[in-house]
Design a protein around this motif. Structure first.
Motif, short mmCIF file in Angstrom:
data_model
loop_
_atom_site.label_atom_id
_atom_site.label_comp_id
_atom_site.label_asym_id
_atom_site.label_seq_id
_atom_site.Cartn_x
_atom_site.Cartn_y
_atom_site.Cartn_z
N TYR A 45 44.00 53.11 37.07
CA TYR A 45 42.94 52.64 38.14
C TYR A 45 43.02 51.10 38.80
O TYR A 45 42.35 50.90 39.34
CB TYR A 45 41.58 52.71 37.25
CG TYR A 45 41.36 51.86 36.02
CD1 TYR A 45 41.22 50.65 36.30
CD2 TYR A 45 41.68 52.10 34.61
CE1 TYR A 45 40.77 49.51 35.06
CE2 TYR A 45 41.49 51.40 33.62
CZ TYR A 45 41.02 50.30 33.88
OH TYR A 45 40.80 49.36 32.75
N HIS A 47 45.47 49.97 40.26
CA HIS A 47 45.96 50.33 41.49
C HIS A 47 45.16 51.00 42.27
O HIS A 47 45.18 51.02 43.67
CB HIS A 47 47.26 51.16 41.39
CG HIS A 47 48.50 50.41 40.31
ND1 HIS A 47 49.00 49.44 40.88
CD2 HIS A 47 48.59 50.42 39.08
CE1 HIS A 47 49.83 49.06 40.02
NE2 HIS A 47 49.61 49.65 38.94
N ASN A 48 44.43 51.95 41.97
CA ASN A 48 43.46 52.89 42.74
C ASN A 48 42.37 53.33 41.73
O ASN A 48 42.54 54.16 40.79
CB ASN A 48 44.52 54.06 43.31
CG ASN A 48 43.55 54.94 44.29
OD1 ASN A 48 42.34 55.17 44.11
ND2 ASN A 48 44.14 55.54 45.46
N ASP A 50 40.46 55.90 42.06
CA ASP A 50 40.31 57.28 42.20
C ASP A 50 41.27 57.76 41.02
O ASP A 50 41.18 58.85 40.66
CB ASP A 50 40.51 57.85 43.30
CG ASP A 50 39.75 57.61 44.60
OD1 ASP A 50 38.66 57.33 44.27
OD2 ASP A 50 40.14 57.55 45.81
N TRP A 51 42.17 56.94 40.43
CA TRP A 51 43.05 57.60 39.35
C TRP A 51 42.68 57.40 38.01
O TRP A 51 43.55 57.47 37.03
CB TRP A 51 44.47 56.88 39.81
CG TRP A 51 45.15 57.23 40.97
CD1 TRP A 51 44.72 58.19 41.77
CD2 TRP A 51 46.20 56.46 41.59
NE1 TRP A 51 45.68 57.93 43.08
CE2 TRP A 51 46.80 57.18 42.72
CE3 TRP A 51 47.32 55.35 41.17
CZ2 TRP A 51 47.70 56.86 43.76
CZ3 TRP A 51 48.17 54.82 42.03
CH2 TRP A 51 48.34 55.67 43.24
N LEU A 99 48.80 53.01 49.56
CA LEU A 99 47.31 53.03 49.65
C LEU A 99 46.80 54.44 49.90
O LEU A 99 45.53 54.69 49.55
CB LEU A 99 46.84 52.19 50.76
CG LEU A 99 47.19 50.67 50.48
CD1 LEU A 99 46.53 49.86 51.72
CD2 LEU A 99 46.44 50.01 49.12
N GLU A 100 47.66 55.31 50.29
CA GLU A 100 47.02 56.49 50.78
C GLU A 100 48.26 57.49 51.16
O GLU A 100 49.48 57.26 50.96
CB GLU A 100 46.30 56.60 51.98
CG GLU A 100 47.02 56.07 52.97
CD GLU A 100 46.10 55.84 54.37
OE1 GLU A 100 46.63 55.59 55.61
OE2 GLU A 100 44.77 55.82 54.42
N ARG A 120 51.62 60.80 46.44
CA ARG A 120 52.61 59.48 46.61
C ARG A 120 54.12 59.83 46.52
O ARG A 120 54.59 60.49 45.69
CB ARG A 120 52.15 58.52 45.42
CG ARG A 120 50.69 58.32 45.38
CD ARG A 120 50.30 57.42 46.73
NE ARG A 120 48.87 57.07 46.78
CZ ARG A 120 47.98 57.60 47.30
NH1 ARG A 120 48.17 58.62 47.84
NH2 ARG A 120 46.66 57.11 47.22
#
Length: 235
Positions: A45, A47-48, A50-51, A99-100, A120
């Motif tokens: 999380y 890093h992102n 949403d993870w 990032l996406e 990814r």
């Protein structure tokens, strides 16, 4: 060079074998630069956000590679039938740092947009620009994490975006298969639900058939029987 893990030694040996083979015209990366181990890149999380509910497979810690420039583009030479190949395995830092996911088409469904947002890429063909990429799907509460292959060919179908196929393989198994195939174009199809006898797969079928004829001679330390069985199942 710093001490390598067992799996890193295996991949370094394969890259060296590609470099020194008189039957491969190759442009190779390097095993000289190492990044951080996977454990130091956690929790996800950071890093992102949403993870937060994404769980990495338990065996990733032992199979993940620290190399920052692992890959090669090559073609057969020395009178051998033409076979082309390429791979470029990203360090997990560069995977998590994306990032996406891939850009969705204008008419993509909401499901397709969400699916692409979870992808990814970790393997690609940057030197040739062949357009092939492999992805790990950062999906919450799923184990093992799914591996997907993208090609510019007309593959895949609803409900997923065109051009994407799920591979019947884990990330660690993907790395193991790469030791055998050396990135031969289309090797990922051996782990998907496709019929390689279809006309659209002519080139991939040709390269894979030739690979299984030539590589047992060039790299006798590897067992190609499992890949041969997979090819026969898809013809």
């Amino acid at each position: 060079m710093a001490d390598l893990t067992v799996n890193e030694k295996r991949h370094a040996a394969v890259l060296a074998a590609i470099q020194r083979s008189p039957f491969l015209d190759a442009t190779c990366g390097s095993c000289d630069e190492l990044g951080e181990p996977l454990e130091e890149l956690l929790p996800l999380y950071e890093h992102n956000e949403d993870w937060d509910e994404v769980r990495l497979d338990g065996d990733l810690g032992s199979c993940a590679l620290r190399f920052m420039d692992l890959g090669a583009q090559w073609s057969t030479t020395g009178g051998l039938p033409e076979i082309l190949g390429e791979y470029r395995i990203l360090h997990f830092y560069d995977v998590f740092d994306q990032l996406e996911g891939p850009e969705p088409l204008d008419d993509a469904t909401e499901f397709q947009r969400q699916f692409l947002a979870e992808l990814r890429h970790f393997d690609m063909t940057p030197r040739s620009g062949a357009g092939m990429m492999s992805f790990i799907r950062m999906q919450p509460n799923v184990s093992p994490l799914e591996i997907w292959f993208h090609d510019v060919a007309d593959i895949g179908g609803e409900p997923y975006p065109p051009g994407y196929l799920r591979m019947d393989i884990t990330y660690c198994q993907y790395l193991d298969a790469l030791l055998l195939t050396k990135g031969t174009y289309g090797w990922q199809y051996l782990y998907t639900d496709v019929r390689l006898s279809d006309a659209g797969f002519h080139l991939a079928r040709t390269y894979l058939t030739r690979m299984l004829e030539v590589f047992p001679e060039l790299f006798p330390e590897h067992d190609y029987a499992p890949l041969r069985a997979r090819l026969e199942e898809r013809l």
